[in-house]
Design an enzyme around this catalytic site. Sequence first.
Site, PDB file in Angstrom:
ATOM      1  N   ASP A  53       0.832  -1.154  -0.061  1.00 34.75           N
ATOM      2  CA  ASP A  53      -0.022  -0.027   0.013  1.00 34.75           C
ATOM      3  C   ASP A  53       0.815   1.452   0.102  1.00 34.75           C
ATOM      4  O   ASP A  53       2.039   1.240   0.415  1.00 34.75           O
ATOM      5  CB  ASP A  53      -0.927   0.055   1.266  1.00 34.75           C
ATOM      6  CG  ASP A  53      -1.937   0.889   1.163  1.00 34.75           C
ATOM      7  OD1 ASP A  53      -2.350   1.218  -0.046  1.00 34.75           O
ATOM      8  OD2 ASP A  53      -2.485   1.483   2.184  1.00 34.75           O
ATOM      9  N   ARG A  92      -0.024   7.662  -2.849  1.00 34.93           N
ATOM     10  CA  ARG A  92       0.380   8.860  -1.803  1.00 34.93           C
ATOM     11  C   ARG A  92       1.832   9.066  -2.263  1.00 34.93           C
ATOM     12  O   ARG A  92       2.296  10.295  -2.237  1.00 34.93           O
ATOM     13  CB  ARG A  92       0.220   8.418  -0.433  1.00 34.93           C
ATOM     14  CG  ARG A  92      -1.172   8.560   0.087  1.00 34.93           C
ATOM     15  CD  ARG A  92      -1.351   8.098   1.567  1.00 34.93           C
ATOM     16  NE  ARG A  92      -1.670   6.581   1.326  1.00 34.93           N
ATOM     17  CZ  ARG A  92      -1.718   5.815   2.445  1.00 34.93           C
ATOM     18  NH1 ARG A  92      -1.359   6.227   3.668  1.00 34.93           N
ATOM     19  NH2 ARG A  92      -1.951   4.485   2.251  1.00 34.93           N
ATOM     20  N   TRP A  93       2.932   8.025  -2.501  1.00 37.74           N
ATOM     21  CA  TRP A  93       4.203   8.087  -2.726  1.00 37.74           C
ATOM     22  C   TRP A  93       4.106   9.081  -4.144  1.00 37.74           C
ATOM     23  O   TRP A  93       4.906  10.196  -3.902  1.00 37.74           O
ATOM     24  CB  TRP A  93       4.696   6.967  -2.757  1.00 37.74           C
ATOM     25  CG  TRP A  93       6.296   6.852  -3.376  1.00 37.74           C
ATOM     26  CD1 TRP A  93       7.110   6.901  -2.399  1.00 37.74           C
ATOM     27  CD2 TRP A  93       6.958   7.183  -4.287  1.00 37.74           C
ATOM     28  NE1 TRP A  93       8.221   6.732  -2.787  1.00 37.74           N
ATOM     29  CE2 TRP A  93       8.258   7.053  -4.285  1.00 37.74           C
ATOM     30  CE3 TRP A  93       6.375   6.985  -5.766  1.00 37.74           C
ATOM     31  CZ2 TRP A  93       9.308   7.197  -5.313  1.00 37.74           C
ATOM     32  CZ3 TRP A  93       7.393   7.102  -6.727  1.00 37.74           C
ATOM     33  CH2 TRP A  93       8.831   7.147  -6.602  1.00 37.74           C
ATOM     34  N   ARG A 125      -0.892   9.199 -10.025  1.00 39.14           N
ATOM     35  CA  ARG A 125      -0.657   7.961  -9.220  1.00 39.14           C
ATOM     36  C   ARG A 125       0.012   6.731  -9.954  1.00 39.14           C
ATOM     37  O   ARG A 125       0.542   5.909  -9.294  1.00 39.14           O
ATOM     38  CB  ARG A 125      -2.079   7.592  -8.818  1.00 39.14           C
ATOM     39  CG  ARG A 125      -2.737   8.412  -7.867  1.00 39.14           C
ATOM     40  CD  ARG A 125      -4.367   8.122  -7.339  1.00 39.14           C
ATOM     41  NE  ARG A 125      -4.413   6.769  -6.884  1.00 39.14           N
ATOM     42  CZ  ARG A 125      -4.144   6.368  -5.750  1.00 39.14           C
ATOM     43  NH1 ARG A 125      -4.222   7.343  -4.781  1.00 39.14           N
ATOM     44  NH2 ARG A 125      -4.339   4.991  -5.369  1.00 39.14           N
ATOM     45  N   SER A 147      -6.911  -5.394  -5.777  1.00 42.35           N
ATOM     46  CA  SER A 147      -8.276  -6.443  -5.147  1.00 42.35           C
ATOM     47  C   SER A 147      -9.754  -6.268  -5.533  1.00 42.35           C
ATOM     48  O   SER A 147      -9.613  -5.330  -6.742  1.00 42.35           O
ATOM     49  CB  SER A 147      -8.626  -5.648  -3.694  1.00 42.35           C
ATOM     50  OG  SER A 147      -8.977  -4.375  -3.602  1.00 42.35           O
ATOM     51  N   ASN A 172     -10.717  -2.550  -5.921  1.00 43.67           N
ATOM     52  CA  ASN A 172      -9.891  -1.724  -6.733  1.00 43.67           C
ATOM     53  C   ASN A 172     -10.583  -1.335  -7.952  1.00 43.67           C
ATOM     54  O   ASN A 172     -10.072  -0.148  -8.531  1.00 43.67           O
ATOM     55  CB  ASN A 172      -8.493  -2.120  -7.117  1.00 43.67           C
ATOM     56  CG  ASN A 172      -7.687  -2.216  -5.522  1.00 43.67           C
ATOM     57  OD1 ASN A 172      -6.646  -2.850  -5.650  1.00 43.67           O
ATOM     58  ND2 ASN A 172      -7.893  -1.329  -4.867  1.00 43.67           N
ATOM     59  N   TRP A 173     -11.471  -1.977  -8.332  1.00 43.82           N
ATOM     60  CA  TRP A 173     -12.489  -1.717  -9.651  1.00 43.82           C
ATOM     61  C   TRP A 173     -13.086  -0.237  -9.634  1.00 43.82           C
ATOM     62  O   TRP A 173     -13.463   0.294 -10.572  1.00 43.82           O
ATOM     63  CB  TRP A 173     -13.493  -2.511  -9.859  1.00 43.82           C
ATOM     64  CG  TRP A 173     -12.538  -4.101 -10.352  1.00 43.82           C
ATOM     65  CD1 TRP A 173     -12.609  -5.206  -9.710  1.00 43.82           C
ATOM     66  CD2 TRP A 173     -12.071  -4.261 -11.707  1.00 43.82           C
ATOM     67  NE1 TRP A 173     -12.113  -6.000 -10.423  1.00 43.82           N
ATOM     68  CE2 TRP A 173     -11.514  -5.639 -11.680  1.00 43.82           C
ATOM     69  CE3 TRP A 173     -11.752  -3.518 -12.900  1.00 43.82           C
ATOM     70  CZ2 TRP A 173     -10.851  -6.216 -12.788  1.00 43.82           C
ATOM     71  CZ3 TRP A 173     -11.299  -4.127 -13.900  1.00 43.82           C
ATOM     72  CH2 TRP A 173     -10.776  -5.681 -13.838  1.00 43.82           C
ATOM     73  N   ARG A 179       1.891  -4.835   6.167  1.00 43.57           N
ATOM     74  CA  ARG A 179       0.985  -3.829   5.568  1.00 43.57           C
ATOM     75  C   ARG A 179       1.853  -2.515   5.301  1.00 43.57           C
ATOM     76  O   ARG A 179       2.171  -2.147   6.611  1.00 43.57           O
ATOM     77  CB  ARG A 179      -0.165  -3.593   5.855  1.00 43.57           C
ATOM     78  CG  ARG A 179      -1.051  -2.580   5.084  1.00 43.57           C
ATOM     79  CD  ARG A 179      -2.429  -2.406   5.555  1.00 43.57           C
ATOM     80  NE  ARG A 179      -2.808  -1.369   4.420  1.00 43.57           N
ATOM     81  CZ  ARG A 179      -4.149  -1.487   3.996  1.00 43.57           C
ATOM     82  NH1 ARG A 179      -4.905  -2.178   4.305  1.00 43.57           N
ATOM     83  NH2 ARG A 179      -4.639  -0.641   3.245  1.00 43.57           N
ATOM     84  N   ARG A 215      -5.203  -2.052   8.781  1.00 40.51           N
ATOM     85  CA  ARG A 215      -6.315  -2.846   8.453  1.00 40.51           C
ATOM     86  C   ARG A 215      -5.980  -3.907   7.414  1.00 40.51           C
ATOM     87  O   ARG A 215      -4.944  -3.623   6.824  1.00 40.51           O
ATOM     88  CB  ARG A 215      -7.528  -1.855   7.862  1.00 40.51           C
ATOM     89  CG  ARG A 215      -7.095  -1.319   6.646  1.00 40.51           C
ATOM     90  CD  ARG A 215      -8.555  -0.433   6.395  1.00 40.51           C
ATOM     91  NE  ARG A 215      -8.229   0.423   4.866  1.00 40.51           N
ATOM     92  CZ  ARG A 215      -7.901   1.699   4.921  1.00 40.51           C
ATOM     93  NH1 ARG A 215      -7.621   2.110   6.117  1.00 40.51           N
ATOM     94  NH2 ARG A 215      -7.496   2.209   3.944  1.00 40.51           N
ATOM     95  N   GLU A 240       0.949 -13.541  12.160  1.00 39.10           N
ATOM     96  CA  GLU A 240       1.369 -12.398  12.903  1.00 39.10           C
ATOM     97  C   GLU A 240       1.322 -11.409  11.859  1.00 39.10           C
ATOM     98  O   GLU A 240       1.368 -11.466  10.683  1.00 39.10           O
ATOM     99  CB  GLU A 240       2.735 -12.543  13.253  1.00 39.10           C
ATOM    100  CG  GLU A 240       3.192 -13.655  14.263  1.00 39.10           C
ATOM    101  CD  GLU A 240       2.379 -13.281  15.836  1.00 39.10           C
ATOM    102  OE1 GLU A 240       2.620 -12.185  16.064  1.00 39.10           O
ATOM    103  OE2 GLU A 240       2.013 -14.255  16.354  1.00 39.10           O
TER     104      GLU A 240
END
Length: 246
Positions: A24, A28-29, A37, A69, A72-73, A192, A198, A211
Site C-alpha cells: 500500500d 500517496r508516494w 498515481r 483487489s 480496486n475496480w 502492510r 487494516r 502475525e
Amino acid sequence: MAGVPQPQVNLIPGCPRHVAIIMDGNGRWATQRGRPRLYGHHAGAKRVREIVESCPQIGVEYLTIFAFSTENWKRTQVEVAGLMSLFRRYIVKETRALITSGVRVRFIGDRLRLDDKLINLMNDLEVATEKNTGVHLTIALNYGGRDEVARATRRLAKDVADGKLLPDDVDEETLPRYLDTRVLPDPDLVIRTSGEARISNFLLWQSAYSEYEFVDTLWPDFTSDEFQHLCASYGVRDRRYGGVVG
C-alpha cells in the site's frame, strides 16, 4: 557459475516460511512528488523484484503479494486501465528473470473479469515456472478474501450436491481444499505498508493465526533491509496458537 558473484546468504533464525504483503502507498508516494498515481504504481512494481530476490537470502520460501483487489475496480477508469497495462508489461518484462532465478509463480483471485491478453500471460507464466523450486511467488490479482471464500463455498456445495462429499464430513479442514491457496501453507507473517492498520479483505481465512506488522513506510520506499528486519522480529515472537506456555 564461476566468475559470477553469488548473493550473500544470511538466513534469519526463526524466519517466517510464508510472508504475505499488502503493498500500500503507491498513490500517496506519487502525490507527494507531484506525479500522477500511476507513477507510484510503476515505482512499486520495481520494488517487488528487490523483495523477491531477498527472500532466498534470508529463508523466506513463500511470498504472497496483494496486487489488485476486487474493490480496486472502484478507482478511476484511467487508473484501472493503467494498472492492467502495468500488470501485462510486468509479466512480459519479468518472465525471463523469474525463470532463470528459479521463482515459481502462481496467481490467485477471480480471473473472469480480467482481459484475455492478461489472462493468457498469467497462464503462460504459471506454466513456464511450474517446475521451478525456488521462492514461491503468489500474486493476488482481482482478489478478495470474501470473494475467495464465496467461490470456494460454491465449489464445495456443488461437490455435496453431486454426492462427492457428505455434508457431515465438512469441517474446518475441508474448505481450505477449495480455496485459491489450497497448495500453499498459511502465511506466518502479514505486512502492510503505508501506515494503514487494516487487512483490507486479504487472506481472511488463511491469516487466522498470522502475525501482523503495520509499517509507516510507503511501498515504493520499502527496502529489502526493512523486510529483513521485520522477518527477524518475527523470529523472536512467542507463538502459542491459543495455548499456554509454562
